[in-house]
Enzyme design. Structure first.
Site, PDB file in Angstrom:
ATOM      1  N   GLU A  18      14.231 -26.578  17.081  1.00  0.00           N
ATOM      2  CA  GLU A  18      14.517 -27.984  17.789  1.00  0.00           C
ATOM      3  C   GLU A  18      14.640 -28.097  19.174  1.00  0.00           C
ATOM      4  OE1 GLU A  18      15.447 -31.610  16.010  1.00  0.00           O
ATOM      5  OE2 GLU A  18      13.487 -30.606  15.894  1.00  0.00           O
ATOM      6  N   GLY A  29      11.441 -41.856  14.836  1.00  0.00           N
ATOM      7  CA  GLY A  29      13.261 -41.726  14.509  1.00  0.00           C
ATOM      8  C   GLY A  29      13.546 -41.139  13.275  1.00  0.00           C
ATOM      9  N   ASP A  47      19.647 -33.826  13.163  1.00  0.00           N
ATOM     10  CA  ASP A  47      18.429 -33.829  12.349  1.00  0.00           C
ATOM     11  C   ASP A  47      18.056 -32.770  11.568  1.00  0.00           C
ATOM     12  OD1 ASP A  47      18.401 -36.375  13.750  1.00  0.00           O
ATOM     13  OD2 ASP A  47      16.335 -36.282  14.277  1.00  0.00           O
ATOM     14  N   SER A  81      10.264 -33.822  13.214  1.00  0.00           N
ATOM     15  CA  SER A  81      10.050 -32.401  14.012  1.00  0.00           C
ATOM     16  C   SER A  81      11.292 -31.518  13.329  1.00  0.00           C
ATOM     17  CB  SER A  81      10.437 -32.515  15.540  1.00  0.00           C
ATOM     18  OG  SER A  81      11.690 -32.969  15.724  1.00  0.00           O
TER      19      SER A  81
END
Length: 457
Positions: free
Chosen positions: A208, A159, A219, A163
């Site tokens: 993503e 978390g 993110d 990525s």
């Protein structure tokens, strides 16, 4: 004598981007409330090696997940990506993946890691799909052969945005090779720096989407720009509202992995069921979490934050404690989190909350600035004994950075010869997180790393 000299190869260079934590607003963000996410100083690093003109191959190496694959550049489906109706510019905003382009990639993705277990292979194929989609969108059929090598100091599947950090590195590297980015340099105007950040962020979001299908975008935004953002999604059919907190201060953080497996989907479903059974009660908890997030954002954005840093740090810590208590009331904590809080509270070291979906995964502790070293050492030993993994990091640091060429000017004798070159062999042979950080983890002015820093105005 009249032979034309071949153009020299581009130098090796590196790109780096941070991970992220959610500081406020887990779970309430699912219901249209605001959340705050901030960069952490754990980072991913991408080393780019340009090959000689005769080498017509592109290689992706990601030793952290045992991934290595090479493609012949001339065999890739350039025709699909470069049709007039499909070709995207480097500044394009892509909000959905093209199914025709994904289909054209499939034979080249299917060839990856054929003999590995299905679960591992799925991770490899997702990573390769993201890389090839970006490579074919942003490179050219005439692009030189390259080796793209990734190392990360961010725990995977915890978390922490690993990525997205990698997606930002890939997008930035390809845009640099396309010469589509200006800077970074210290005197760069704010507006120009923001434009480069937005350009990288748009293409990182594409990567993503290849990995996660329908990512929130928070993110990759944090990994690109650093610092922190206030994030809110009122309508899932529209892009989220993202407000940068450019003046978010760098704060000392203890990040702890509980080593307890978690399932984000399970925890989100658990809260949804609780809300279905107790709509008014859970609604009031989510509203309270929204107020906590709003109070934190207002405090951080205030002109007096740095002037009264100790007092305001304590205020942020109190808000983190309240946020954790609200998450506990939603049933998403875990005994490993509560044991951690007990250890830290007993020593008076800082303010702790879970980060992410809960049920396991990671916690963050905002450290008090005046904690004696012996107390921290005692805590570290206790956490190690109880099978926690700990990372001392900072919250709210820089976003994407570039080391061009891949030479660190690190104040050693090697600087007399222009610095220490980070070649591919050194990068691959760096042992673990500590080895990578020691080799390439520059973050200060003067070591060669440069950042698109955008201060508040």
């Amino acid at each position: 004598m009249n032979r034309r000299h071949s153009a020299p190869m581009a130098p090796n260079f590196m790109v780096s981007a941070p991970g992220k934590v959610i500081v406020f607003g887990e779970h309430s963000v699912v219901y249209g409330k605001a959340a705050i996410a901030a960069a952490i100083s754990l980072r991913s690093y991408l080393h780019v090696t340009t090959l000689s003109k005769s080498k017509r191959t592109v290689t992706l190496r990601f030793p952290d997940i045992d991934l290595i694959h090479t493609w012949n550049i001339d065999d890739l489906p350039w025709h699909a990506f470069h049709q007039p109706s499909k070709k995207k510019s480097y500044y394009t905003l892509v909000t959905e993946l093209d199914p025709d382009l994904l289909a054209a990639l499939q034979p080249h993705v299917a060839a990856v890691s054929p003999d590995l277990p299905e679960e591992t292979r799925k991770v490899h194929c997702n990573s390769v799909t993201a890389f090839l989609y970006l490579f074919l969108s942003l490179a050219l059929p005439t692009s030189p052969g390259c080796i793209y090598t990734l190392r990360s100091t961010i725990p995977i599947s915890a978390g922490l945005g690993s990525s997205a950090s990698i997606a930002v590195c890939l997008a930035a590297a390809l845009l640099i090779q396309l010469r589509a980015l200006a800077g970074p340099h210290p005197d760069q105007p704010h507006d120009e720096a923001r434009l480069q950040i937005e350009r990288i962020n748009r293409w990182a979001f594409v990567a993503e989407m290849c990995i996660h299908g329908n990512p929130s975008g928070v993110d990759n935004t944090v990994a690109t720009q650093g610092k922190a953002v206030v994030f809110q999604r009122l309508d899932y059919s529209k892009p989220p509202l993202v407000r940068p907190l450019w003046d978010f201060p760098e704060l000392p953080l203890l990040l702890v992995d509980t080593r307890q497996a978690k399932s984000t989907a399970h925890e989100v479903a658990k809260v949804a069921k609780l809300k279905q059974r107790n709509p008014v009660l859970v609604g009031s908890i989510l509203d309270a979490m929204d107020k906590v997030t709003g109070s934190a954002a207002e405090l951080i954005a205030s002109d007096s934050f740095d002037e009264e840093k100790g007092e305001n740090l304590a205020h942020i810590g109190e808000l983190m404690t309240v946020n954790h208590g609200l998450l506990v009331s939603l049933g998403v904590s875990h005994p490993r989190f509560e044991r951690l809080r007990e250890l830290i509270d007993h020593e008076g070291i800082g303010w702790t909350k879970l980060t992410g979906a809960g049920g396991g995964g990671c916690s963050i502790t905002l450290l008090r600035p005046d904690v004696p070293r012996e107390k921290l050492a005692k805590l570290r030993k206790r956490l190690q004994d109880e099978n926690y993994i700990q990372f001392e990091t900072t919250l709210g640091g820089d976003g994407v950075g570039v080391l061009w060429p891949a030479v660190l000017k690190n104040g050693t004798e090697e600087d007399e010869q222009g610095g220490m070159e980070i070649d591919l062999e050194k990068f691959l042979n760096a042992k673990g997180t500590e080895g990578v950080e020691k080799l390439v983890g520059g973050s200060g002015d003067g070591d060669g790393w440069k950042f698109w820093r955008v201060e508040g105005e």
